[in-house]
Design an enzyme around this catalytic site. Structure first.
Site, PDB file in Angstrom:
ATOM      1  N   CYS A   1      -0.624  -5.021  -3.627  1.00  0.00           N
ATOM      2  CA  CYS A   1      -1.790  -4.068  -3.977  1.00  0.00           C
ATOM      3  C   CYS A   1      -1.555  -2.518  -3.559  1.00  0.00           C
ATOM      4  CB  CYS A   1      -2.909  -4.304  -3.300  1.00  0.00           C
ATOM      5  SG  CYS A   1      -3.676  -5.792  -4.230  1.00  0.00           S
TER       6      CYS A   1
ATOM      7  N   HIS B   1      -8.428   1.528  -0.429  1.00  0.00           N
ATOM      8  CA  HIS B   1      -8.256   0.583  -1.689  1.00  0.00           C
ATOM      9  C   HIS B   1      -9.440  -0.559  -1.501  1.00  0.00           C
ATOM     10  CE1 HIS B   1      -6.593  -2.773  -3.780  1.00  0.00           C
ATOM     11  NE2 HIS B   1      -6.424  -3.497  -2.517  1.00  0.00           N
TER      12      HIS B   1
END
Length: 479
Positions: free
Chosen positions: A179, A349
């Protein structure tokens, strides 16, 4: 502590203070005089992905329909999935891959995977080139990051072929980076800029979800089905000072941390097969601990780069006075470390509610600071490496970003990695971008999942004897 010890401590702290006042300005002056002042990386534009078809949207009930197609699940697994979806912080308008919508999640083929990537790549790149007025033939370096799909020829080669890019273009295809891959790709472009001046670079960041849907019944591997959604972003960069006036952001600093030498951290977020041979992505309870340790290591390097000297000095003096802490960089916030003396905005994030809550608590952030990440998770879900740019887009759509503001971008990824950076806003920004059709509705009055009210009975202990096949749901009655 006796009087003599206190005097020695005061003398020591005074010495540090004087040295700090002399050494830090001197180092900054030397860096300004002899450093490479042309070593810069500007972001000209970015374009996030949003499917054109409304049929791609998945709410709680449509997600439940997908879950019910997995006949391997029992009542306990189904309850776990519903509880996870309800508490995930994900809303009713996220997007799923087309093959999952079509019921092909158990038997995807290569064409499904390629079509999923093509749709994200070409829709975002078409918009990026059109908005920027830059031709694909002007691009000097291309970096594509998709963790879970690596065909031959590469995905970057598909882009080169589609846009007929120059034969001397430097193209890179990153896989398995997780990610936080966006910042790894940007760092690669930044390193390229050090050896080629007046260059243009493109980063394409997304994830292949369609062929990687988990069809087994292991709870730690079913989590990814609940959290991850379709999304991605294409970004345009340059180190050409003549294009500085067109830039939206300037990269101030970027620090990458890899905690993969630790076995627990390496295995907390990993693609594996379960006991029945079903491949999926396992997320373990060790993930939070690994993220915290990687974050601490990263902050030790990053914070001195972004905080003003007087804030660092105050932190050093307070640390000496109070002694060594269990987690110095995290507990320093509790001692009054003011991160907003170095940055104005926090782009976190949107990996999940626990990730956002954990970072917010560690850094002492307000709900205003966490709002962009929370709203991105609610509207778009966890879009893996593309998620940061939806958060950034929310800030821009809400007209928060003013010239001179600094943005602290925080990302985590499998490996285990923590990659963080700071951007400077080059001009006032107010493009509604991918949020154009919904930003006025955010933040909503409540993030409570409507499923909680409709199907709250799923958590009742006295129903534990039910079998899944005995239950009738609302959508069954509509048939």
């Amino acid at each position: 502590m006796d009087l003599k010890s206190m005097n020695n401590m005061d003398l020591f702290m005074s010495t540090i203070f004087i040295l700090f006042l002399v050494v830090v300005p001197l180092l900054k002056l030397l860096d300004w005089l002899f450093g490479d002042r042309d070593d810069c990386c500007y972001m000209l534009n970015y374009e996030c992905y949003k499917p054109a078809a409304e049929s791609r949207k998945v709410g709680t009930e449509s997600s439940c329909r997908v879950v019910l197609r997995n006949k391997k699940l029992g009542w306990e697994e189904y309850k776990f999935l519903l509880q996870t979806m309800v508490s995930s912080g994900i809303g009713e308008e996220t997007y799923s891959p087309q093959n999952v919508i079509d019921g092909k999640e158990e038997n995807p083929d290569l064409s499904d995977s390629i079509e999923e990537m093509d749709d994200i790549f070409f829709s975002t790149l078409d918009q990026l080139f059109a908005k920027s007025g830059i031709s694909p033939q002007e691009i000097d370096v291309l970096v594509v990051n998709v963790s879970l799909l690596s065909p031959e020829p590469s995905l970057s080669a598909r882009i080169v072929n589609r846009y007929k890019m120059r034969p001397d273009i430097k193209s890179y295809n990153l896989s398995g980076m997780g990610c936080s891959a966006s910042l790894i790709a940007i760092d690669l472009v930044r390193q390229f800029f050090k050896v080629q001046k007046r260059a243009l670079g493109v980063v394409v960041s997304t994830e292949s979800l369609g062929p990687n849907w988990y069809c087994g019944k292991e709870k730690s591997m079913m989590l990814s089905n609940c959290l991850f959604r379709s999304g991605g972003c294409s970004m345009l960069f340059t180190n050409n000072p003549d294009l500085k006036h067109l830039a939206n952001f300037k990269l101030k600093t970027l620090v990458r941390t890899h905690f993969g030498s630790n076995d627990e951290a390496y295995e907390c977020c990993i693609q594996v097969e379960d006991d029945n041979g079903y491949r999926g992505f396992r997320l373990t309870k060790k993930l939070t601990k690994a993220a915290a340790k990687a974050f601490i290591i990263n902050l030790k390097v990053l914070l001195p780069k972004i905080l003003p000297p007087w804030e660092i000095l105050r932190y050093v003096l307070v640390s000496l006075r109070w002694g060594k802490q269990k987690n110095p960089m995290l507990e320093a916030v509790g001692q009054g470390l003011n991160l907003k003396s170095g940055v104005e905005h926090f782009c976190i994030h949107p990996g999940g509610r626990a990730v956002i809550d954990g970072v917010g608590k560690s850094l002492g952030l307000s709900e205003y600071d966490l709002e962009p990440a929370r709203m991105t998770l609610h509207r778009f879900g966890n879009t893996s490496a593309g998620g940061l740019w939806y958060v950034l887009g929310y800030m821009e759509a809400k007209k928060r970003l003013k010239k001179g503001d600094r943005i602290f971008m925080i990302s985590f990824g499998a490996g285990f990695k923590c990659n963080n950076c700071v951007w400077e806003v080059m001009r006032d920004l107010d493009d509604p971008n991918v949020w154009a059709d919904c930003v006025d509705r955010y933040p909503p009055k409540t993030l409570v999942n409507p499923f909680t009210h409709k199907y709250g009975w799923i958590n009742a202990e006295y129903l534990s004897f039910f079998r899944l096949e005995d239950c009738v749901f609302a959508w069954d009655m509509e048939k």
